[in-house]
Motif scaffolding. Sequence first.
Motif, PDB file in Angstrom:
ATOM      1  N   ARG A 111      76.341   9.424 -19.029  1.00 54.80           N
ATOM      2  CA  ARG A 111      75.087   8.764 -18.687  1.00 54.80           C
ATOM      3  C   ARG A 111      74.039   9.830 -18.375  1.00 54.80           C
ATOM      4  O   ARG A 111      74.371  10.951 -18.003  1.00 54.80           O
ATOM      5  CB  ARG A 111      75.214   7.888 -17.431  1.00 54.80           C
ATOM      6  CG  ARG A 111      76.263   6.810 -17.488  1.00 54.80           C
ATOM      7  CD  ARG A 111      75.873   5.673 -18.414  1.00 54.80           C
ATOM      8  NE  ARG A 111      76.777   4.549 -18.304  1.00 54.80           N
ATOM      9  CZ  ARG A 111      77.932   4.440 -18.957  1.00 54.80           C
ATOM     10  NH1 ARG A 111      78.329   5.401 -19.745  1.00 54.80           N
ATOM     11  NH2 ARG A 111      78.690   3.375 -18.800  1.00 54.80           N
ATOM     12  N   ASP A 126      74.424   5.336 -13.027  1.00 55.62           N
ATOM     13  CA  ASP A 126      74.628   3.967 -13.516  1.00 55.62           C
ATOM     14  C   ASP A 126      75.422   3.197 -12.462  1.00 55.62           C
ATOM     15  O   ASP A 126      76.636   3.346 -12.361  1.00 55.62           O
ATOM     16  CB  ASP A 126      75.374   3.999 -14.850  1.00 55.62           C
ATOM     17  CG  ASP A 126      75.480   2.632 -15.492  1.00 55.62           C
ATOM     18  OD1 ASP A 126      75.092   1.622 -14.866  1.00 55.62           O
ATOM     19  OD2 ASP A 126      75.958   2.572 -16.635  1.00 55.62           O
ATOM     20  N   THR A 170      69.779   5.836 -17.596  1.00 58.77           N
ATOM     21  CA  THR A 170      69.877   4.976 -16.416  1.00 58.77           C
ATOM     22  C   THR A 170      68.841   5.266 -15.342  1.00 58.77           C
ATOM     23  O   THR A 170      68.930   4.707 -14.249  1.00 58.77           O
ATOM     24  CB  THR A 170      71.282   5.099 -15.781  1.00 58.77           C
ATOM     25  OG1 THR A 170      71.476   6.441 -15.361  1.00 58.77           O
ATOM     26  CG2 THR A 170      72.361   4.695 -16.760  1.00 58.77           C
ATOM     27  N   THR A 214      82.749   3.441 -14.641  1.00 60.00           N
ATOM     28  CA  THR A 214      83.342   4.414 -15.545  1.00 60.00           C
ATOM     29  C   THR A 214      84.478   5.121 -14.828  1.00 60.00           C
ATOM     30  O   THR A 214      84.715   4.897 -13.638  1.00 60.00           O
ATOM     31  CB  THR A 214      82.295   5.469 -15.984  1.00 60.00           C
ATOM     32  OG1 THR A 214      81.861   6.186 -14.829  1.00 60.00           O
ATOM     33  CG2 THR A 214      81.122   4.824 -16.691  1.00 60.00           C
ATOM     34  N   LYS A 246      75.278   3.595 -26.876  1.00 59.26           N
ATOM     35  CA  LYS A 246      74.803   2.214 -26.795  1.00 59.26           C
ATOM     36  C   LYS A 246      75.353   1.379 -27.948  1.00 59.26           C
ATOM     37  O   LYS A 246      75.765   0.240 -27.755  1.00 59.26           O
ATOM     38  CB  LYS A 246      73.280   2.165 -26.770  1.00 59.26           C
ATOM     39  CG  LYS A 246      72.761   0.760 -26.546  1.00 59.26           C
ATOM     40  CD  LYS A 246      71.311   0.739 -26.241  1.00 59.26           C
ATOM     41  CE  LYS A 246      70.921  -0.710 -26.008  1.00 59.26           C
ATOM     42  NZ  LYS A 246      69.776  -0.851 -25.188  1.00 59.26           N
ATOM     43  N   PRO A 279      72.872   4.610 -22.093  1.00 60.01           N
ATOM     44  CA  PRO A 279      73.183   5.771 -21.265  1.00 60.01           C
ATOM     45  C   PRO A 279      71.991   6.282 -20.447  1.00 60.01           C
ATOM     46  O   PRO A 279      72.161   7.098 -19.554  1.00 60.01           O
ATOM     47  CB  PRO A 279      73.627   6.822 -22.284  1.00 60.01           C
ATOM     48  CG  PRO A 279      72.925   6.440 -23.535  1.00 60.01           C
ATOM     49  CD  PRO A 279      72.821   4.945 -23.509  1.00 60.01           C
TER      50      PRO A 279
END
Length: 174
Positions: free
Chosen positions: A89, A93, A12, A98, A3, A10
């Motif tokens: 994560r 997410d 989620t 990503t 973060k 991370p």
Amino acid sequence: MLKVKTGVNPLTFNKTDDAHGYNGKVFTAISFLELLVVGIYSFKSEWYEYLLPFWYLENDTLPKIGWGLLILSLMVVWIAQSQMANSWRIGIDEKNKTKLVTKGLFSISRNPIFLGIMIANIGLFLVIPNAFTLLIISLSTISINTQIRLEEEFLKSEFEDEYLEYTRKVRRWI
């Protein structure tokens, strides 16, 4: 750390009652149970009998194996999280895009972090063999397998052919 580095949280898991949100609540309950069991074992030995110990598994060898598994799991999780870098994560997410990570430990297992967690749970059971550490293994197995399937559905829709090709090359566990 992620973060601070990227501005992306991370964690989620959502707060809804869908499968993903529910599984997040189960993960939280398992984590709390683990802390409680380890706390009782470490600091309140007079309460340990209430955890229903499997006295017949208490010997000199199994805890050594358990500690070895705990150390191995720490290394596996740390390496896998490092290899995921900014893609790491906890949960799914859907907001932040990503890259699909397929190198390193992810070329051996599609879920090395979950594999590391399961190794840790078995190690904990061997160090502290009781009904509650066995319950942790049971709940984690169900919850992690549910989470894997949720993440696989997401990854199929997110990465399509790239993810399908990856699943043909690399097994879910090992």
